[in-house]
Design a protein around this motif. Structure first.
Motif, PDB file in Angstrom:
ATOM      1  N   SER A  40       0.826  -1.209   0.000  1.00  0.00           N
ATOM      2  CA  SER A  40       0.000   0.000   0.000  1.00  0.00           C
ATOM      3  C   SER A  40       0.861   1.261   0.000  1.00  0.00           C
ATOM      4  O   SER A  40       2.061   1.225   0.297  1.00  0.00           O
ATOM      5  CB  SER A  40      -0.923   0.015   1.219  1.00  0.00           C
ATOM      6  N   ALA A  41       0.216   2.375  -0.310  1.00  0.00           N
ATOM      7  CA  ALA A  41       0.902   3.668  -0.284  1.00  0.00           C
ATOM      8  C   ALA A  41       1.373   4.007   1.122  1.00  0.00           C
ATOM      9  O   ALA A  41       2.460   4.569   1.303  1.00  0.00           O
ATOM     10  CB  ALA A  41      -0.023   4.763  -0.819  1.00  0.00           C
ATOM     11  N   THR A  42       0.585   3.661   2.125  1.00  0.00           N
ATOM     12  CA  THR A  42       0.999   3.974   3.498  1.00  0.00           C
ATOM     13  C   THR A  42       2.172   3.095   3.934  1.00  0.00           C
ATOM     14  O   THR A  42       3.016   3.548   4.709  1.00  0.00           O
ATOM     15  CB  THR A  42      -0.177   3.847   4.497  1.00  0.00           C
ATOM     16  N   ALA A  43       2.250   1.883   3.437  1.00  0.00           N
ATOM     17  CA  ALA A  43       3.410   1.037   3.745  1.00  0.00           C
ATOM     18  C   ALA A  43       4.668   1.641   3.132  1.00  0.00           C
ATOM     19  O   ALA A  43       5.750   1.598   3.726  1.00  0.00           O
ATOM     20  CB  ALA A  43       3.190  -0.383   3.239  1.00  0.00           C
ATOM     21  N   GLN A  44       4.537   2.225   1.940  1.00  0.00           N
ATOM     22  CA  GLN A  44       5.676   2.897   1.304  1.00  0.00           C
ATOM     23  C   GLN A  44       6.111   4.097   2.135  1.00  0.00           C
ATOM     24  O   GLN A  44       7.308   4.350   2.301  1.00  0.00           O
ATOM     25  CB  GLN A  44       5.337   3.326  -0.124  1.00  0.00           C
ATOM     26  N   LEU A  45       5.153   4.836   2.674  1.00  0.00           N
ATOM     27  CA  LEU A  45       5.493   5.965   3.550  1.00  0.00           C
ATOM     28  C   LEU A  45       6.236   5.479   4.795  1.00  0.00           C
ATOM     29  O   LEU A  45       7.186   6.123   5.250  1.00  0.00           O
ATOM     30  CB  LEU A  45       4.235   6.738   3.949  1.00  0.00           C
ATOM     31  N   ALA A  46       5.804   4.356   5.338  1.00  0.00           N
ATOM     32  CA  ALA A  46       6.488   3.782   6.504  1.00  0.00           C
ATOM     33  C   ALA A  46       7.914   3.372   6.140  1.00  0.00           C
ATOM     34  O   ALA A  46       8.848   3.590   6.917  1.00  0.00           O
ATOM     35  CB  ALA A  46       5.702   2.592   7.046  1.00  0.00           C
ATOM     36  N   LEU A  47       8.076   2.794   4.962  1.00  0.00           N
ATOM     37  CA  LEU A  47       9.413   2.408   4.506  1.00  0.00           C
ATOM     38  C   LEU A  47      10.305   3.636   4.358  1.00  0.00           C
ATOM     39  O   LEU A  47      11.469   3.621   4.769  1.00  0.00           O
ATOM     40  CB  LEU A  47       9.321   1.643   3.187  1.00  0.00           C
ATOM     41  N   ASP A  48       9.766   4.706   3.806  1.00  0.00           N
ATOM     42  CA  ASP A  48      10.529   5.949   3.659  1.00  0.00           C
ATOM     43  C   ASP A  48      10.939   6.501   5.025  1.00  0.00           C
ATOM     44  O   ASP A  48      12.069   6.963   5.212  1.00  0.00           O
ATOM     45  CB  ASP A  48       9.714   6.999   2.902  1.00  0.00           C
ATOM     46  N   GLU A  49      10.026   6.456   5.985  1.00  0.00           N
ATOM     47  CA  GLU A  49      10.313   6.942   7.346  1.00  0.00           C
ATOM     48  C   GLU A  49      11.386   6.077   8.000  1.00  0.00           C
ATOM     49  O   GLU A  49      12.307   6.586   8.642  1.00  0.00           O
ATOM     50  CB  GLU A  49       9.027   6.929   8.185  1.00  0.00           C
ATOM     51  N   ALA A  50      11.268   4.757   7.825  1.00  0.00           N
ATOM     52  CA  ALA A  50      12.266   3.850   8.388  1.00  0.00           C
ATOM     53  C   ALA A  50      13.635   4.089   7.756  1.00  0.00           C
ATOM     54  O   ALA A  50      14.657   4.035   8.452  1.00  0.00           O
ATOM     55  CB  ALA A  50      11.828   2.400   8.192  1.00  0.00           C
ATOM     56  N   ALA A  51      13.659   4.356   6.465  1.00  0.00           N
ATOM     57  CA  ALA A  51      14.936   4.644   5.791  1.00  0.00           C
ATOM     58  C   ALA A  51      15.581   5.891   6.383  1.00  0.00           C
ATOM     59  O   ALA A  51      16.797   5.916   6.629  1.00  0.00           O
ATOM     60  CB  ALA A  51      14.714   4.800   4.292  1.00  0.00           C
ATOM     61  N   ARG A 100       1.059   7.631   8.604  1.00  0.00           N
ATOM     62  CA  ARG A 100      -0.094   7.696   7.720  1.00  0.00           C
ATOM     63  C   ARG A 100       0.093   8.815   6.717  1.00  0.00           C
ATOM     64  O   ARG A 100       0.971   9.664   6.867  1.00  0.00           O
ATOM     65  CB  ARG A 100      -1.386   7.873   8.498  1.00  0.00           C
ATOM     66  N   GLU A 101      -0.780   8.820   5.723  1.00  0.00           N
ATOM     67  CA  GLU A 101      -0.701   9.863   4.700  1.00  0.00           C
ATOM     68  C   GLU A 101      -0.935  11.205   5.335  1.00  0.00           C
ATOM     69  O   GLU A 101      -1.737  11.349   6.257  1.00  0.00           O
ATOM     70  CB  GLU A 101      -1.761   9.619   3.626  1.00  0.00           C
ATOM     71  N   ARG A 102      -0.217  12.189   4.833  1.00  0.00           N
ATOM     72  CA  ARG A 102      -0.447  13.553   5.312  1.00  0.00           C
ATOM     73  C   ARG A 102      -1.741  14.043   4.728  1.00  0.00           C
ATOM     74  O   ARG A 102      -2.009  13.906   3.540  1.00  0.00           O
ATOM     75  CB  ARG A 102       0.704  14.453   4.884  1.00  0.00           C
ATOM     76  N   ARG A 103      -2.541  14.638   5.565  1.00  0.00           N
ATOM     77  CA  ARG A 103      -3.825  15.176   5.103  1.00  0.00           C
ATOM     78  C   ARG A 103      -3.626  16.620   4.683  1.00  0.00           C
ATOM     79  O   ARG A 103      -2.899  17.368   5.317  1.00  0.00           O
ATOM     80  CB  ARG A 103      -4.860  15.090   6.214  1.00  0.00           C
ATOM     81  N   THR A 104      -4.310  16.976   3.635  1.00  0.00           N
ATOM     82  CA  THR A 104      -4.250  18.368   3.183  1.00  0.00           C
ATOM     83  C   THR A 104      -5.173  19.213   4.061  1.00  0.00           C
ATOM     84  O   THR A 104      -6.022  18.689   4.779  1.00  0.00           O
ATOM     85  CB  THR A 104      -4.699  18.484   1.712  1.00  0.00           C
ATOM     86  N   ALA A 105      -5.048  20.508   3.984  1.00  0.00           N
ATOM     87  CA  ALA A 105      -5.895  21.403   4.780  1.00  0.00           C
ATOM     88  C   ALA A 105      -7.367  21.209   4.438  1.00  0.00           C
ATOM     89  O   ALA A 105      -8.239  21.330   5.278  1.00  0.00           O
ATOM     90  CB  ALA A 105      -5.494  22.851   4.540  1.00  0.00           C
ATOM     91  N   ALA A 106      -7.654  20.849   3.187  1.00  0.00           N
ATOM     92  CA  ALA A 106      -9.043  20.641   2.770  1.00  0.00           C
ATOM     93  C   ALA A 106      -9.562  19.262   3.170  1.00  0.00           C
ATOM     94  O   ALA A 106     -10.739  19.037   3.234  1.00  0.00           O
ATOM     95  CB  ALA A 106      -9.166  20.810   1.264  1.00  0.00           C
ATOM     96  N   GLY A 107      -8.648  18.274   3.400  1.00  0.00           N
ATOM     97  CA  GLY A 107      -9.078  16.907   3.651  1.00  0.00           C
ATOM     98  C   GLY A 107      -8.814  16.512   5.013  1.00  0.00           C
ATOM     99  O   GLY A 107      -9.080  15.677   5.691  1.00  0.00           O
TER     100      GLY A 107
END
Length: 153
Positions: A12-23, A146-153
Motif C-alpha cells: 500500500s501507499a501507506t506502507a511505502q510511507l512507513a518504509l521511507d520513514e524507516a529509511a 499515515r498519509e499527510r492530510r491536506t488542509a481541505a481533507g
C-alpha cells in the motif's frame, strides 16, 4: 538509538510511507531495516478452486508477488546504503498484528514502523485496525505513519 527497525509491507501507499520513514531513521541511527510481508492464504481462496489448483498455481503466485515486493523494497534501501533483511510469512489464520509482534520479538527489533490507513468510525469497527492492535501488543514501540492530510481533507 535504533539498531533494528521492523517494517511490515503490504504494497500500500501507506506502507511505502512507513518504509521511507524507516529509511530516514536508519540513515540517522545506522540501523538495519528488517522488511516483513505477511501473506494470508485465506485472502486468495474463493472456495471454487480445487485444492490442486490452489497449491500448484495460486499459492506460488501470491508467494512470488510477496517475495517481489520485499525484493523491490530491499533494493531501494540498498541503493541508499541501508542494510536490510527480508522475511515472508504465511499466515495460518493468525491476526496480522500478532504475527508482526511475534516477529519483532524474534528478531530483537527496537522499533516497528508501520503504515496505517487511519480508518475511523464505522469503517474501523467493521474492518478492525491491525495497527491499533499492534500498538497495544507489540513488545517494542510502534511508529504509525499515515498519509499527510491536506488542509481541505
Amino acid at each position: 538509538m535504533y539498531k533494528t527497525l521492523l517494517v511490515p509491507l503490504d504494497g500500500s501507499a501507506t506502507a511505502q510511507l512507513a518504509l521511507d520513514e524507516a529509511a530516514a531513521l536508519a540513515r540517522l541511527s545506522g540501523a538495519r531495516v528488517h522488511l516483513l510481508h505477511i501473506v494470508d492464504a485465506m485472502e486468495h481462496i474463493t472456495g471454487f478452486e480445487p485444492p490442486a489448483v490452489h497449491i500448484g498455481d495460486i499459492r506460488p503466485r501470491f508467494l512470488k508477488a510477496g517475495r517481489e515486493l520485499l525484493d523491490r523494497a530491499a533494493q531501494a534501501l540498498q541503493a541508499q546504503g541501508i542494510a536490510s533483511e527480508t522475511t515472508l510469512v504465511e499466515s495460518a489464520g493468525e491476526r496480522v498484528s500478532e504475527l508482526i509482534a511475534a516477529h519483532a520479538a524474534r528478531i530483537g527489533a527496537d522499533l516497528v514502523v508501520l503504515g496505517t490507513h487511519g480508518r475511523r468510525g464505522v469503517e474501523r469497527l467493521l474492518i478492525g485496525s491491525d495497527a491499533e492492535q499492534l500498538a497495544r501488543i507489540a513488545p517494542v514501540p510502534v511508529l504509525l505513519v499515515r498519509e499527510r492530510r491536506t488542509a481541505a481533507g
